[in-house]
Design a protein around this motif. Sequence first.
Motif, PDB file in Angstrom:
ATOM      1  N   VAL A   1       1.395   0.421  -9.611  1.00  0.00           N
ATOM      2  CA  VAL A   1       0.098   0.033  -9.054  1.00  0.00           C
ATOM      3  C   VAL A   1      -0.628   1.247  -8.491  1.00  0.00           C
ATOM      4  O   VAL A   1      -1.801   1.483  -8.780  1.00  0.00           O
ATOM      5  CB  VAL A   1       0.274  -1.049  -7.966  1.00  0.00           C
ATOM      6  CG1 VAL A   1      -1.045  -1.331  -7.264  1.00  0.00           C
ATOM      7  CG2 VAL A   1       0.829  -2.330  -8.595  1.00  0.00           C
TER       8      VAL A   1
ATOM      9  N   THR B   1      -0.674  -1.542 -16.175  1.00  0.00           N
ATOM     10  CA  THR B   1      -0.328  -2.628 -15.272  1.00  0.00           C
ATOM     11  C   THR B   1      -1.374  -3.724 -15.349  1.00  0.00           C
ATOM     12  O   THR B   1      -2.564  -3.455 -15.380  1.00  0.00           O
ATOM     13  CB  THR B   1      -0.213  -2.106 -13.831  1.00  0.00           C
ATOM     14  OG1 THR B   1       0.811  -1.123 -13.785  1.00  0.00           O
ATOM     15  CG2 THR B   1       0.123  -3.225 -12.865  1.00  0.00           C
TER      16      THR B   1
ATOM     17  N   THR C   1      -1.686  -8.019 -11.025  1.00  0.00           N
ATOM     18  CA  THR C   1      -0.697  -7.266 -10.266  1.00  0.00           C
ATOM     19  C   THR C   1      -1.394  -6.228  -9.396  1.00  0.00           C
ATOM     20  O   THR C   1      -0.975  -5.961  -8.268  1.00  0.00           O
ATOM     21  CB  THR C   1       0.301  -6.578 -11.214  1.00  0.00           C
ATOM     22  OG1 THR C   1       0.955  -7.565 -12.009  1.00  0.00           O
ATOM     23  CG2 THR C   1       1.355  -5.795 -10.436  1.00  0.00           C
ATOM     24  N   MET C   2      -2.467  -5.653  -9.905  1.00  0.00           N
ATOM     25  CA  MET C   2      -3.252  -4.708  -9.113  1.00  0.00           C
ATOM     26  C   MET C   2      -3.823  -5.382  -7.864  1.00  0.00           C
ATOM     27  O   MET C   2      -3.902  -4.763  -6.795  1.00  0.00           O
ATOM     28  CB  MET C   2      -4.385  -4.125  -9.955  1.00  0.00           C
ATOM     29  CG  MET C   2      -3.937  -3.249 -11.100  1.00  0.00           C
ATOM     30  SD  MET C   2      -3.109  -1.730 -10.587  1.00  0.00           S
ATOM     31  CE  MET C   2      -4.391  -0.924  -9.646  1.00  0.00           C
TER      32      MET C   2
ATOM     33  N   TRP D   1      -0.603  -6.614  -5.391  1.00  0.00           N
ATOM     34  CA  TRP D   1       0.149  -5.571  -4.720  1.00  0.00           C
ATOM     35  C   TRP D   1      -0.751  -4.492  -4.142  1.00  0.00           C
ATOM     36  O   TRP D   1      -0.421  -3.312  -4.128  1.00  0.00           O
ATOM     37  CB  TRP D   1       1.204  -5.016  -5.667  1.00  0.00           C
ATOM     38  CG  TRP D   1       2.271  -6.040  -5.800  1.00  0.00           C
ATOM     39  CD1 TRP D   1       2.391  -6.990  -6.770  1.00  0.00           C
ATOM     40  CD2 TRP D   1       3.326  -6.284  -4.869  1.00  0.00           C
ATOM     41  NE1 TRP D   1       3.454  -7.814  -6.502  1.00  0.00           N
ATOM     42  CE2 TRP D   1       4.055  -7.401  -5.353  1.00  0.00           C
ATOM     43  CE3 TRP D   1       3.725  -5.672  -3.679  1.00  0.00           C
ATOM     44  CZ2 TRP D   1       5.159  -7.912  -4.672  1.00  0.00           C
ATOM     45  CZ3 TRP D   1       4.837  -6.176  -3.009  1.00  0.00           C
ATOM     46  CH2 TRP D   1       5.540  -7.287  -3.504  1.00  0.00           C
ATOM     47  N   SER D   2      -1.899  -4.945  -3.655  1.00  0.00           N
ATOM     48  CA  SER D   2      -2.819  -4.092  -2.899  1.00  0.00           C
ATOM     49  C   SER D   2      -3.232  -4.850  -1.650  1.00  0.00           C
ATOM     50  O   SER D   2      -3.075  -6.071  -1.563  1.00  0.00           O
ATOM     51  CB  SER D   2      -4.075  -3.779  -3.729  1.00  0.00           C
ATOM     52  OG  SER D   2      -3.766  -3.173  -4.952  1.00  0.00           O
TER      53      SER D   2
ATOM     54  N   THR E   1       5.253  -8.887 -13.617  1.00  0.00           N
ATOM     55  CA  THR E   1       4.556  -7.613 -13.728  1.00  0.00           C
ATOM     56  C   THR E   1       3.867  -7.559 -15.078  1.00  0.00           C
ATOM     57  O   THR E   1       4.325  -6.888 -15.992  1.00  0.00           O
ATOM     58  CB  THR E   1       5.539  -6.437 -13.589  1.00  0.00           C
ATOM     59  OG1 THR E   1       6.601  -6.611 -14.542  1.00  0.00           O
ATOM     60  CG2 THR E   1       6.105  -6.360 -12.192  1.00  0.00           C
TER      61      THR E   1
END
Length: 316
Positions: A117, A179, A183-184, A187-188, A263
């Motif tokens: 990420v 990615t 998911t970006m 997981w931010s 993922t």
Amino acid sequence: MPTSPLVPTPPSPTIRPSRARASAVTEADTRRSPCYAERAAAQRAHLGLPLLPTTTIGSFPQTTELRTARADLRAGRIDTADYEERIKAEIQEVISFQEKTGIDVLVHGEPERNDMVQYFAEQLTGYLATQHGWVQSYGTRYVRPPILAGDISRPEPMTVRWTSYAQSLTEKPVKGMLTGPVTMLAWSFVRDDQPLADTAHQVAPALRKTLPLRTADRAGYLAWATETSRLTMSGVRPDTQIHTHMCAMPSSATSSRPSTTSTPTSSAWRPPAPTCRSPTNSPPTATRARPDRVSTTSTPRASRARRRPRTSCAPV
């Protein structure tokens, strides 16, 4: 208010071109053309793959040598040119290994990526990365979640250079890996001054990552997630196949807006074969507010001995 030493001054949250592009999306933009039958025929003719082709999920283990090279670059002990030569050497070894094992569709192994990420966030306008903002993912695995603080735009290509280099080393097709967009998001640390759907339309998510636990909330999520998922793939050529890899979802996730262990990874290939799943190891139950995920790009390895990669296949 003083600025945190871990985070640089945030960018302006509004970038008019990004918002203009997102608001201009139409239904036609979310559909691939021509029809599936024509695309499938074009893909078979272009790729010339066997009936049951093999590939891997994309990421090879990050070796001790790679981690050392990255640390040396940060510390100034080597320069960028020296670092990139080491990346090239790793890609050469990964390609050679896959050819020797008879894999049909190759990957470059992603040796240049510090995290699945963070690597992309550092190349997108609107994201901020920390230097010391480590967060425990699971076990002894730590990540530095980027901060999504503004409208998203992509100033320049992010994966073309290294994928093209890998392709120059082999006659077999090499798929480009990135990615998945959700998911970006998951997981931010995502901005909360606008609806998540608005942010997702800029990052263009893949389906079902962060699916709400409450049934009543799912219809709205699936409406924009489906649209933006199609948007990410609508512009590719008819003879390009899309391959998506997703790991298993943990049954213990309890967050109101969960990250799963999936993922999703988009690439330029997906084989016309029956579904088969790669073996995955589920992480321990999460002990923090943000649920776990499995990173496929940062598995440490004690030696240079190659481990046979996991193979995967999925229906077109």
